[in-house]
Design a protein around this motif. Structure first.
Motif, PDB file in Angstrom:
ATOM      1  N   THR A  58       0.833  -1.208   0.000  1.00  0.00           N
ATOM      2  CA  THR A  58       0.000   0.000   0.000  1.00  0.00           C
ATOM      3  C   THR A  58       0.866   1.256   0.000  1.00  0.00           C
ATOM      4  OG1 THR A  58      -0.140  -0.044   2.427  1.00  0.00           O
ATOM      5  CG2 THR A  58      -1.863  -1.194   1.201  1.00  0.00           C
ATOM      6  N   LEU A  59       2.038   1.167   0.646  1.00  0.00           N
ATOM      7  CA  LEU A  59       2.967   2.302   0.620  1.00  0.00           C
ATOM      8  C   LEU A  59       3.546   2.494  -0.777  1.00  0.00           C
ATOM      9  CD1 LEU A  59       4.470   4.488   2.221  1.00  0.00           C
ATOM     10  CD2 LEU A  59       6.232   2.783   2.754  1.00  0.00           C
ATOM     11  N   SER A  60       3.833   1.390  -1.459  1.00  0.00           N
ATOM     12  CA  SER A  60       4.320   1.485  -2.831  1.00  0.00           C
ATOM     13  C   SER A  60       3.260   2.064  -3.757  1.00  0.00           C
ATOM     14  CB  SER A  60       4.748   0.095  -3.331  1.00  0.00           C
ATOM     15  OG  SER A  60       5.860  -0.376  -2.602  1.00  0.00           O
ATOM     16  N   GLN A  61       1.987   1.766  -3.484  1.00  0.00           N
ATOM     17  CA  GLN A  61       0.915   2.362  -4.278  1.00  0.00           C
ATOM     18  C   GLN A  61       0.921   3.876  -4.145  1.00  0.00           C
ATOM     19  OE1 GLN A  61      -2.555   0.120  -2.830  1.00  0.00           O
ATOM     20  NE2 GLN A  61      -2.900  -0.571  -4.923  1.00  0.00           N
ATOM     21  N   LYS A  62       1.087   4.363  -2.928  1.00  0.00           N
ATOM     22  CA  LYS A  62       1.102   5.808  -2.703  1.00  0.00           C
ATOM     23  C   LYS A  62       2.307   6.465  -3.370  1.00  0.00           C
ATOM     24  CE  LYS A  62      -1.357   5.506   1.709  1.00  0.00           C
ATOM     25  NZ  LYS A  62      -1.280   5.777   3.178  1.00  0.00           N
ATOM     26  N   ASN A  63       3.440   5.764  -3.366  1.00  0.00           N
ATOM     27  CA  ASN A  63       4.668   6.323  -3.934  1.00  0.00           C
ATOM     28  C   ASN A  63       4.827   6.033  -5.423  1.00  0.00           C
ATOM     29  OD1 ASN A  63       5.427   7.315  -1.402  1.00  0.00           O
ATOM     30  ND2 ASN A  63       6.512   5.428  -0.867  1.00  0.00           N
ATOM     31  N   LYS A  64       3.836   5.357  -6.018  1.00  0.00           N
ATOM     32  CA  LYS A  64       3.836   5.060  -7.459  1.00  0.00           C
ATOM     33  C   LYS A  64       5.040   4.217  -7.860  1.00  0.00           C
ATOM     34  CE  LYS A  64       0.209   7.706  -7.923  1.00  0.00           C
ATOM     35  NZ  LYS A  64      -1.133   7.124  -8.159  1.00  0.00           N
ATOM     36  N   TRP A  65       5.304   3.187  -7.082  1.00  0.00           N
ATOM     37  CA  TRP A  65       6.374   2.256  -7.431  1.00  0.00           C
ATOM     38  C   TRP A  65       5.808   1.225  -8.385  1.00  0.00           C
ATOM     39  CZ3 TRP A  65      10.499   0.724  -3.284  1.00  0.00           C
ATOM     40  CH2 TRP A  65      11.147   1.881  -2.845  1.00  0.00           C
ATOM     41  N   LEU A  66       5.906   1.508  -9.666  1.00  0.00           N
ATOM     42  CA  LEU A  66       5.364   0.658 -10.717  1.00  0.00           C
ATOM     43  C   LEU A  66       6.472   0.214 -11.645  1.00  0.00           C
ATOM     44  CD1 LEU A  66       2.269   2.859 -11.680  1.00  0.00           C
ATOM     45  CD2 LEU A  66       2.292   0.959 -10.069  1.00  0.00           C
ATOM     46  N   ASP A  67       6.339  -1.004 -12.178  1.00  0.00           N
ATOM     47  CA  ASP A  67       7.283  -1.433 -13.202  1.00  0.00           C
ATOM     48  C   ASP A  67       6.752  -1.036 -14.572  1.00  0.00           C
ATOM     49  OD1 ASP A  67       5.232  -3.161 -13.705  1.00  0.00           O
ATOM     50  OD2 ASP A  67       6.315  -4.987 -13.170  1.00  0.00           O
ATOM     51  N   ASP A  68       7.411  -1.506 -15.612  1.00  0.00           N
ATOM     52  CA  ASP A  68       7.011  -1.128 -16.968  1.00  0.00           C
ATOM     53  C   ASP A  68       5.630  -1.658 -17.342  1.00  0.00           C
ATOM     54  OD1 ASP A  68       9.451   0.123 -17.209  1.00  0.00           O
ATOM     55  OD2 ASP A  68      10.436  -1.607 -18.176  1.00  0.00           O
ATOM     56  N   GLU A  69       5.145  -2.678 -16.640  1.00  0.00           N
ATOM     57  CA  GLU A  69       3.835  -3.250 -16.926  1.00  0.00           C
ATOM     58  C   GLU A  69       2.759  -2.711 -15.999  1.00  0.00           C
ATOM     59  OE1 GLU A  69       3.923  -7.488 -17.093  1.00  0.00           O
ATOM     60  OE2 GLU A  69       5.864  -7.559 -18.113  1.00  0.00           O
ATOM     61  N   GLY A  70       3.107  -1.713 -15.180  1.00  0.00           N
ATOM     62  CA  GLY A  70       2.130  -1.107 -14.288  1.00  0.00           C
ATOM     63  C   GLY A  70       1.861  -1.903 -13.026  1.00  0.00           C
ATOM     64  N   ARG A  71       2.732  -2.833 -12.678  1.00  0.00           N
ATOM     65  CA  ARG A  71       2.552  -3.666 -11.494  1.00  0.00           C
ATOM     66  C   ARG A  71       3.262  -3.044 -10.293  1.00  0.00           C
ATOM     67  NH1 ARG A  71       4.815  -9.304 -13.603  1.00  0.00           N
ATOM     68  NH2 ARG A  71       6.580  -7.860 -13.933  1.00  0.00           N
ATOM     69  N   ILE A  72       2.601  -3.110  -9.153  1.00  0.00           N
ATOM     70  CA  ILE A  72       3.185  -2.598  -7.914  1.00  0.00           C
ATOM     71  C   ILE A  72       4.225  -3.595  -7.402  1.00  0.00           C
ATOM     72  CG2 ILE A  72       2.710  -2.044  -5.491  1.00  0.00           C
ATOM     73  CD1 ILE A  72       1.752   0.096  -7.289  1.00  0.00           C
ATOM     74  N   TYR A  73       5.354  -3.088  -6.991  1.00  0.00           N
ATOM     75  CA  TYR A  73       6.379  -3.954  -6.403  1.00  0.00           C
ATOM     76  C   TYR A  73       6.922  -3.300  -5.141  1.00  0.00           C
ATOM     77  CZ  TYR A  73       9.921  -0.765  -8.308  1.00  0.00           C
ATOM     78  OH  TYR A  73      10.670   0.340  -8.583  1.00  0.00           O
ATOM     79  N   ILE A  74       7.540  -4.122  -4.312  1.00  0.00           N
ATOM     80  CA  ILE A  74       8.144  -3.623  -3.074  1.00  0.00           C
ATOM     81  C   ILE A  74       9.573  -4.140  -2.981  1.00  0.00           C
ATOM     82  CG2 ILE A  74       5.932  -3.523  -1.877  1.00  0.00           C
ATOM     83  CD1 ILE A  74       6.664  -6.092  -0.440  1.00  0.00           C
ATOM     84  N   ILE A  75      10.363  -3.456  -2.202  1.00  0.00           N
ATOM     85  CA  ILE A  75      11.728  -3.878  -1.880  1.00  0.00           C
ATOM     86  C   ILE A  75      11.815  -3.997  -0.367  1.00  0.00           C
ATOM     87  CG2 ILE A  75      14.159  -3.225  -1.927  1.00  0.00           C
ATOM     88  CD1 ILE A  75      13.642  -1.791  -4.564  1.00  0.00           C
ATOM     89  N   TYR A  76      12.045  -5.217   0.085  1.00  0.00           N
ATOM     90  CA  TYR A  76      12.024  -5.484   1.521  1.00  0.00           C
ATOM     91  C   TYR A  76      13.154  -6.473   1.841  1.00  0.00           C
ATOM     92  CZ  TYR A  76       9.056  -4.594   5.617  1.00  0.00           C
ATOM     93  OH  TYR A  76       8.551  -4.116   6.797  1.00  0.00           O
ATOM     94  N   PRO A  77      14.256  -6.025   2.354  1.00  0.00           N
ATOM     95  CA  PRO A  77      15.365  -6.937   2.675  1.00  0.00           C
ATOM     96  C   PRO A  77      14.952  -7.979   3.711  1.00  0.00           C
ATOM     97  CG  PRO A  77      16.099  -4.656   2.683  1.00  0.00           C
ATOM     98  CD  PRO A  77      14.603  -4.620   2.594  1.00  0.00           C
ATOM     99  N   ILE A  78      15.461  -9.190   3.564  1.00  0.00           N
ATOM    100  CA  ILE A  78      15.114 -10.280   4.475  1.00  0.00           C
ATOM    101  C   ILE A  78      15.538  -9.960   5.899  1.00  0.00           C
ATOM    102  CG2 ILE A  78      15.602 -12.693   5.048  1.00  0.00           C
ATOM    103  CD1 ILE A  78      15.674 -13.329   2.119  1.00  0.00           C
ATOM    104  N   ALA A  79      16.679  -9.328   6.054  1.00  0.00           N
ATOM    105  CA  ALA A  79      17.150  -9.002   7.398  1.00  0.00           C
ATOM    106  C   ALA A  79      16.185  -8.047   8.105  1.00  0.00           C
ATOM    107  CB  ALA A  79      18.549  -8.389   7.319  1.00  0.00           C
ATOM    108  N   GLU A  80      15.633  -7.103   7.373  1.00  0.00           N
ATOM    109  CA  GLU A  80      14.688  -6.157   7.965  1.00  0.00           C
ATOM    110  C   GLU A  80      13.376  -6.851   8.329  1.00  0.00           C
ATOM    111  OE1 GLU A  80      12.456  -1.939   6.779  1.00  0.00           O
ATOM    112  OE2 GLU A  80      14.112  -2.716   5.552  1.00  0.00           O
TER     113      GLU A  80
END
Length: 209
Positions: A58-80
């Motif tokens: 949902t945070l990525s949606q607000k920040n418009k983190w989209l790939d070339d196909e318009g899909r929302i993605y997140i970056i979340y390190p395993i350690a975090e």
């Protein structure tokens, strides 16, 4: 009155850890937990991890983190993730594999020195449709140009057989007007059309002067 609240539910200062929810109580921050997870045969850690990833999406949606196909993605390190859920890295990797196998997550390698992308998936929301059986047999609505214009109100404006009362009124109006001379009817017509059916009956029958 003595407070019998157990010590385990109080802070070191003596204040209660939790209180009752009231009308003006502000809820604490919480993770979205979809109901479909309750029926899924995956571990509780995987379910909790999915809620955490869905919240980050949902945070990525607000920040418009989209790939070339318009899909929302997140970056979340395993350690975090492991630190937030208070789990080991191995446990988190196993939960990620569970979500991947269940079709709720897709992982994409980011390449050299780039973080991996996580694509959180959601099942389709079922569309609620009206049953044809519920709609069958319903009489059609009267079009505006076909609605009665004699000032009478109708409840549903439905086309169908007239009620027994309405049939009686129509027959009585016709039978009573037969006793009135044609000239009298023509003389009354300019104002006659503004009376309701009931008033017409009363006037023809002589009940109203």
């Amino acid at each position: 009155m003595r407070d019998n609240t157990p010590k385990s539910t109080r802070t070191q200062g003596g204040d209660p850890i939790a209180d009752y929810i009231r009308a003006d109580t502000r809820l604490p921050a919480y993770l979205p937990y979809p109901r479909f997870l309750l029926k899924m045969e995956i571990s509780q850690t995987a379910k909790l991890l999915y809620s955490l990833l869905l919240d980050r999406s949902t945070l990525s949606q607000k920040n418009k983190w989209l790939d070339d196909e318009g899909r929302i993605y997140i970056i979340y390190p395993i350690a975090e993730i492991a630190e937030i859920l208070d789990k080991g890295s191995t446990t988190i990797k196993g939960a990620l594999n569970e979500l991947d196998t269940a079709g709720l997550l897709e992982r994409e390698r980011g390449g050299f020195s780039a973080p991996n992308r996580l694509y959180v998936k959601v099942p389709p929301v079922p569309q609620v449709q009206f049953s044809d059986q519920l709609m069958a047999g319903s009489p059609p609505l009267i079009e505006p140009e076909n609605r009665p214009t004699d000032g009478q109100k109708t409840d549903l404006m439905m086309v169908g057989k007239p009620s027994p009362n309405q049939t009686t009124i129509n027959n009585l109006t016709e039978s009573q007007t037969k006793g009135v001379s044609g000239g009298a009817v023509r003389a009354l017509w300019p104002i006659w059309k503004y009376f309701s059916v009931t008033d017409r009956i009363r006037r023809v029958a002589g009940r109203v002067p």
